[in-house]
Scaffold this motif. Structure first.
Motif, PDB file in Angstrom:
ATOM      1  N   ARG A 186      -2.342   0.157  -0.511  1.00 41.04           N
ATOM      2  CA  ARG A 186      -1.807   0.705   0.739  1.00 41.04           C
ATOM      3  C   ARG A 186      -0.653  -0.115   1.294  1.00 41.04           C
ATOM      4  O   ARG A 186       0.257   0.416   1.933  1.00 41.04           O
ATOM      5  N   GLU A 246      -0.820  -2.677   3.664  1.00 41.53           N
ATOM      6  CA  GLU A 246      -0.964  -2.759   5.123  1.00 41.53           C
ATOM      7  C   GLU A 246      -0.034  -3.802   5.745  1.00 41.53           C
ATOM      8  O   GLU A 246       0.555  -3.578   6.799  1.00 41.53           O
ATOM      9  N   ARG A 266       3.590  -2.718   6.521  1.00 42.39           N
ATOM     10  CA  ARG A 266       3.932  -1.690   7.498  1.00 42.39           C
ATOM     11  C   ARG A 266       4.950  -2.234   8.493  1.00 42.39           C
ATOM     12  O   ARG A 266       4.942  -3.413   8.794  1.00 42.39           O
ATOM     13  N   PRO A 267       5.886  -1.418   8.987  1.00 42.40           N
ATOM     14  CA  PRO A 267       5.943   0.041   8.858  1.00 42.40           C
ATOM     15  C   PRO A 267       6.665   0.538   7.603  1.00 42.40           C
ATOM     16  O   PRO A 267       6.760   1.737   7.406  1.00 42.40           O
ATOM     17  N   LEU A 268       7.163  -0.382   6.748  1.00 38.22           N
ATOM     18  CA  LEU A 268       7.920   0.058   5.580  1.00 38.22           C
ATOM     19  C   LEU A 268       7.086   0.952   4.671  1.00 38.22           C
ATOM     20  O   LEU A 268       7.596   1.904   4.071  1.00 38.22           O
ATOM     21  N   THR A 269       5.790   0.638   4.567  1.00 46.47           N
ATOM     22  CA  THR A 269       4.931   1.399   3.654  1.00 46.47           C
ATOM     23  C   THR A 269       4.300   2.623   4.318  1.00 46.47           C
ATOM     24  O   THR A 269       3.453   3.288   3.706  1.00 46.47           O
ATOM     25  N   ASP A 270       4.698   2.934   5.533  1.00 49.31           N
ATOM     26  CA  ASP A 270       4.233   4.180   6.154  1.00 49.31           C
ATOM     27  C   ASP A 270       4.887   5.390   5.488  1.00 49.31           C
ATOM     28  O   ASP A 270       4.350   6.504   5.526  1.00 49.31           O
ATOM     29  N   THR A 271       6.029   5.178   4.883  1.00 51.72           N
ATOM     30  CA  THR A 271       6.768   6.290   4.278  1.00 51.72           C
ATOM     31  C   THR A 271       7.078   6.077   2.798  1.00 51.72           C
ATOM     32  O   THR A 271       7.620   6.965   2.156  1.00 51.72           O
ATOM     33  N   LYS A 279       4.536   0.608  -1.695  1.00 59.24           N
ATOM     34  CA  LYS A 279       5.124  -0.732  -1.759  1.00 59.24           C
ATOM     35  C   LYS A 279       5.923  -0.998  -3.038  1.00 59.24           C
ATOM     36  O   LYS A 279       6.999  -1.615  -2.975  1.00 59.24           O
ATOM     37  N   THR A 299       5.068  -8.999   2.601  1.00 61.83           N
ATOM     38  CA  THR A 299       5.384  -8.702   3.999  1.00 61.83           C
ATOM     39  C   THR A 299       6.864  -8.342   4.116  1.00 61.83           C
ATOM     40  O   THR A 299       7.664  -8.701   3.245  1.00 61.83           O
TER      41      THR A 299
END
Length: 217
Positions: free
Chosen positions: A10, A12, A15-20, A23, A208
């Motif tokens: 995921r 985590e 985020r927020p890069l991995t919201d859309t 990774k 990160t």
């Protein structure tokens, strides 16, 4: 030898890069992390690669296709319905792909210049892990090493790089489903079944947004 790139997490902390975006599709110098791996695997003689996908996983085949761009054959192990199965669970699901032969696994979110060995011989061991000097975010390390064998609970530890060579036997009795890799490794380390080496050249865990920004600088 076949290879697996772990791309189902995921992300985590990203985020927020991995919201859309998954990774492994985040870019270093304009190129997705997973593409750096694919290029190196192809250059070093690998032909077949399995990539597991979960979080926003459909975007990965959308970018990479069948791998022909790199003269590779890419197979996708789809975990989107189950949710990410963690490292060992993901490997277990993909195990039939490896035909009972030694295989390479690399985390999709590391950036390194390690030369994957398509002819690596495990000899009589169940796994061989690549360790690196401890980065700032993992100062205590993960495993010790003595006489090329990994050891648990020692004063001087190194960080597991996310790169390893594995025998299918390590996962043979593991049930299908979510499972972490670390407990399996530690159990076999007690039996002196896991070898390793220390890699001192370039390696970064892009975990990160700050680390991604740093590596791009």
């Amino acid at each position: 030898m076949k290879a697996m790139i772990l791309c189902a997490g995921r992300g985590e902390r990203m985020r927020p890069l991995t919201d859309t975006l998954p990774k492994p599709l985040l870019k270093v110098k304009g190129k997705a992390l997973v593409v750096w791996h694919l290029e190196r695997l192809a250059r070093l003689g690998f032909k077949d690669v399995v990539i597991n996908i979960a979080h926003l996983g459909f975007k990965i085949p959308g970018l990479l296709g069948n791998g022909s761009k790199w003269n590779l054959n890419i197979i996708y192990s789809d975990e989107q319905d189950e949710g990410a199965l963690e490292s060992a669970g993901g490997i277990k699901k993909a195990l039939p792909f490896f035909d009972d032969e030694t295989f390479l696994v690399v985390n999709g979110d590391v950036f390194c210049d390690y030369d994957f060995d398509v002819d690596f011989d495990l000899k009589n061991k169940l796994a061989h892990l690549i360790l690196v000097p401890n980065p700032e975010h993992n100062r205590d390390g993960d495993f010790g090493i003595k006489d090329n064998l990994l050891v648990n609970n020692v004063d001087i530890n190194y960080t597991f790089s996310g790169i390893g060579y594995y025998s299918p036997k390590l996962f043979k009795h593991l049930k299908q489903g979510k499972a972490s890799l670390a407990p399996i490794l530690r159990n076999e380390i007690k039996k002196q079944n896991i070898s390793g080496e220390i890699y001192n050249n370039m390696w970064h865990d892009i975990g990160t947004p700050q680390r991604l920004e740093n590596i791009n600088k």
